[in-house]
Motif scaffolding. Structure first.
Motif, mmCIF file in Angstrom:
data_model
loop_
_atom_site.group_PDB
_atom_site.id
_atom_site.type_symbol
_atom_site.label_atom_id
_atom_site.label_comp_id
_atom_site.label_asym_id
_atom_site.label_seq_id
_atom_site.Cartn_x
_atom_site.Cartn_y
_atom_site.Cartn_z
ATOM 1 N N ALA A 182 8.773 48.942 14.756
ATOM 2 C CA ALA A 182 7.700 49.260 13.806
ATOM 3 C C ALA A 182 8.198 49.213 12.368
ATOM 4 C CB ALA A 182 7.132 50.642 14.118
ATOM 5 N N ILE A 183 9.425 49.678 12.146
ATOM 6 C CA ILE A 183 9.975 49.698 10.790
ATOM 7 C C ILE A 183 10.348 48.291 10.320
ATOM 8 C CG2 ILE A 183 11.895 50.495 9.358
ATOM 9 C CD1 ILE A 183 11.988 53.027 11.097
ATOM 10 N N LEU A 184 11.072 47.556 11.163
ATOM 11 C CA LEU A 184 11.632 46.271 10.739
ATOM 12 C C LEU A 184 10.673 45.095 10.894
ATOM 13 C CD1 LEU A 184 15.281 46.526 12.119
ATOM 14 C CD2 LEU A 184 14.418 47.122 9.849
ATOM 15 N N ILE A 185 9.728 45.204 11.811
ATOM 16 C CA ILE A 185 8.819 44.072 12.040
ATOM 17 C C ILE A 185 7.440 44.357 11.444
ATOM 18 C CG2 ILE A 185 7.714 42.626 13.775
ATOM 19 C CD1 ILE A 185 10.103 43.210 15.612
ATOM 20 N N LEU A 186 6.793 45.406 11.938
ATOM 21 C CA LEU A 186 5.453 45.718 11.447
ATOM 22 C C LEU A 186 5.485 46.175 9.988
ATOM 23 C CD1 LEU A 186 3.977 47.600 14.542
ATOM 24 C CD2 LEU A 186 3.768 45.181 13.951
ATOM 25 N N GLY A 187 6.509 46.929 9.637
ATOM 26 C CA GLY A 187 6.583 47.460 8.282
ATOM 27 C C GLY A 187 6.865 46.422 7.219
ATOM 28 N N THR A 188 7.414 45.264 7.601
ATOM 29 C CA THR A 188 7.775 44.240 6.611
ATOM 30 C C THR A 188 6.941 42.971 6.741
ATOM 31 O OG1 THR A 188 9.488 43.355 8.088
ATOM 32 C CG2 THR A 188 10.153 45.075 6.551
ATOM 33 N N ARG A 189 5.933 42.956 7.587
ATOM 34 C CA ARG A 189 5.185 41.722 7.815
ATOM 35 C C ARG A 189 4.381 41.285 6.596
ATOM 36 N NH1 ARG A 189 0.513 43.747 12.095
ATOM 37 N NH2 ARG A 189 -0.299 45.487 10.840
ATOM 38 N N SER A 190 4.007 42.243 5.738
ATOM 39 C CA SER A 190 3.227 41.871 4.554
ATOM 40 C C SER A 190 4.090 41.224 3.475
ATOM 41 C CB SER A 190 2.531 43.104 3.980
ATOM 42 O OG SER A 190 3.483 44.061 3.551
ATOM 43 N N PRO A 233 6.750 46.947 -2.385
ATOM 44 C CA PRO A 233 6.801 47.326 -0.963
ATOM 45 C C PRO A 233 6.190 48.689 -0.697
ATOM 46 C CG PRO A 233 8.953 47.609 -1.986
ATOM 47 C CD PRO A 233 8.072 46.948 -3.019
ATOM 48 N N ASN A 234 5.642 48.829 0.531
ATOM 49 C CA ASN A 234 5.186 50.141 0.982
ATOM 50 C C ASN A 234 6.391 50.918 1.501
ATOM 51 O OD1 ASN A 234 5.754 49.062 3.516
ATOM 52 N ND2 ASN A 234 3.617 48.485 3.870
ATOM 53 N N ARG A 235 6.148 52.086 2.067
ATOM 54 C CA ARG A 235 7.267 52.939 2.487
ATOM 55 C C ARG A 235 8.083 52.296 3.592
ATOM 56 N NH1 ARG A 235 4.561 59.038 2.612
ATOM 57 N NH2 ARG A 235 4.098 59.158 0.366
ATOM 58 N N SER A 236 7.397 51.737 4.594
ATOM 59 C CA SER A 236 8.120 51.120 5.718
ATOM 60 C C SER A 236 8.957 49.940 5.245
ATOM 61 C CB SER A 236 7.126 50.663 6.793
ATOM 62 O OG SER A 236 6.442 51.759 7.338
ATOM 63 N N GLN A 237 8.377 49.113 4.370
ATOM 64 C CA GLN A 237 9.122 47.963 3.864
ATOM 65 C C GLN A 237 10.301 48.410 3.007
ATOM 66 O OE1 GLN A 237 6.688 44.876 2.145
ATOM 67 N NE2 GLN A 237 8.397 43.988 1.005
ATOM 68 N N SER A 238 10.111 49.471 2.240
ATOM 69 C CA SER A 238 11.211 49.990 1.412
ATOM 70 C C SER A 238 12.366 50.481 2.275
ATOM 71 C CB SER A 238 10.695 51.132 0.524
ATOM 72 O OG SER A 238 9.725 50.675 -0.382
ATOM 73 N N ILE A 239 12.033 51.206 3.365
ATOM 74 C CA ILE A 239 13.077 51.699 4.278
ATOM 75 C C ILE A 239 13.818 50.529 4.910
ATOM 76 C CG2 ILE A 239 13.475 52.923 6.451
ATOM 77 C CD1 ILE A 239 11.119 54.742 5.700
ATOM 78 N N ALA A 240 13.060 49.520 5.363
ATOM 79 C CA ALA A 240 13.681 48.358 5.997
ATOM 80 C C ALA A 240 14.581 47.612 5.020
ATOM 81 C CB ALA A 240 12.597 47.434 6.542
#
Length: 258
Positions: A59-67, A72-79
């Motif tokens: 969820a963090i590395l795939i869904l969170g960075t798909r955009s 970046p949103n929070r998930s993309q920032s963490i990734a």
């Protein structure tokens, strides 16, 4: 017989009247379905939480960075932070040659750090508290770097155990020490992670048990809060230590000469 019965009764009464908690019960491996024996193929609470760990990482590395957003949103920032942090670590320690193994090291770090943080959720199971899990991770690292060392360097990899800068008379002795320390690596690598995680969770459970005593309940709550904050830090540090040691071992495999 009467004395034995009385002893059991007193023990039972003490158990009922006193404070009874078992801090190690949280590490018991239980089957997900039923109460039978646990075999190698039995789905257990360990299986469940390892699967949850993988899903969270996905969820963090795939869904969170798909955009792939510019902001970046929070998930993309963490990734992105995790990616940059581990990439820099691999490059700085193992060198440019080690960058090709970055995906494996990144996977190790993400699995350990996410499993550690999930284990801090109340009623969750901490998979990295079990030596069976950390030993597999450590053995995978040990076997991988050993194979890489021989594939990349051939017999020259054995130069890792020969301290050419030492006096000639001491070199055989140092070689034996180096060989022993090399084969101890997976033991220390796995025990360090499992031991620190298990110890922290057990101590929290002990202080939580003291909250049942009204006189010291406020102190117990404060202690649990402080320990929980410390465990959040330990969860990251232990993942970091495991990863950085993996990079050091990889560096030794790629550049074995002393």
């Amino acid at each position: 017989m009467a004395t034995e019965t009385t002893g059991h009764a007193e023990a039972g009464h003490a158990a009922e009247g006193g404070l009874a908690f078992h801090p190690m019960d949280q590490f018991i491996v239980k089957p997900l379905f039923g109460d039978g024996a646990v075999h190698w193929y039995t789905p257990t609470n360990v299986t469940l939480w390892m699967a949850i760990t993988v899903l969270v990482i996905g969820a963090i590395l795939i869904l969170g960075t798909r955009s792939r957003a510019v902001i970046p949103n929070r998930s993309q920032s963490i990734a992105e932070l995790a990616y940059g942090f581990i990439y820099k670590m691999v490059e700085d320690i193992a060198g440019k040659d080690g960058v090709k193994y970055f995906p494996y090291i990144m996977s190790l770090f993400m699995f350990i750090v996410v499993a550690n943080f999930l284990g801090l959720i109340p009623t969750a199971f901490t998979t990295t508290s079990h030596i069976a899990v950390t030993a597999v991770l450590a053995l995978a690292v040990f076997i991988s770097v050993t194979v890489i060392g021989f594939v990349k360097n051939g017999s020259a990899f054995l130069g890792l155990f020969w301290v050419s800068s030492a006096p000639l008379a001491l070199r055989p002795v140092l070689a034996i020490i180096e060989v022993i320390s090399y084969f101890v690596r997976p033991v220390s690598h796995s025990i360090r992670l499992a031991g620190n995680v298990m110890a922290g969770h057990a101590v929290i459970k002990v202080f939580a048990g003291f909250a049942a005593i009204a006189a010291i309940a406020p102190l117990s709550v404060l202690a649990v809060t402080a320990l929980y904050g410390l465990e959040v830090l330990v969860a990251f540090i232990q993942a970091y230590v495991f990863t950085i040691l993996t990079c050091v071992y990889l560096k030794d495999a790629l550049h074995p000469s002393h």
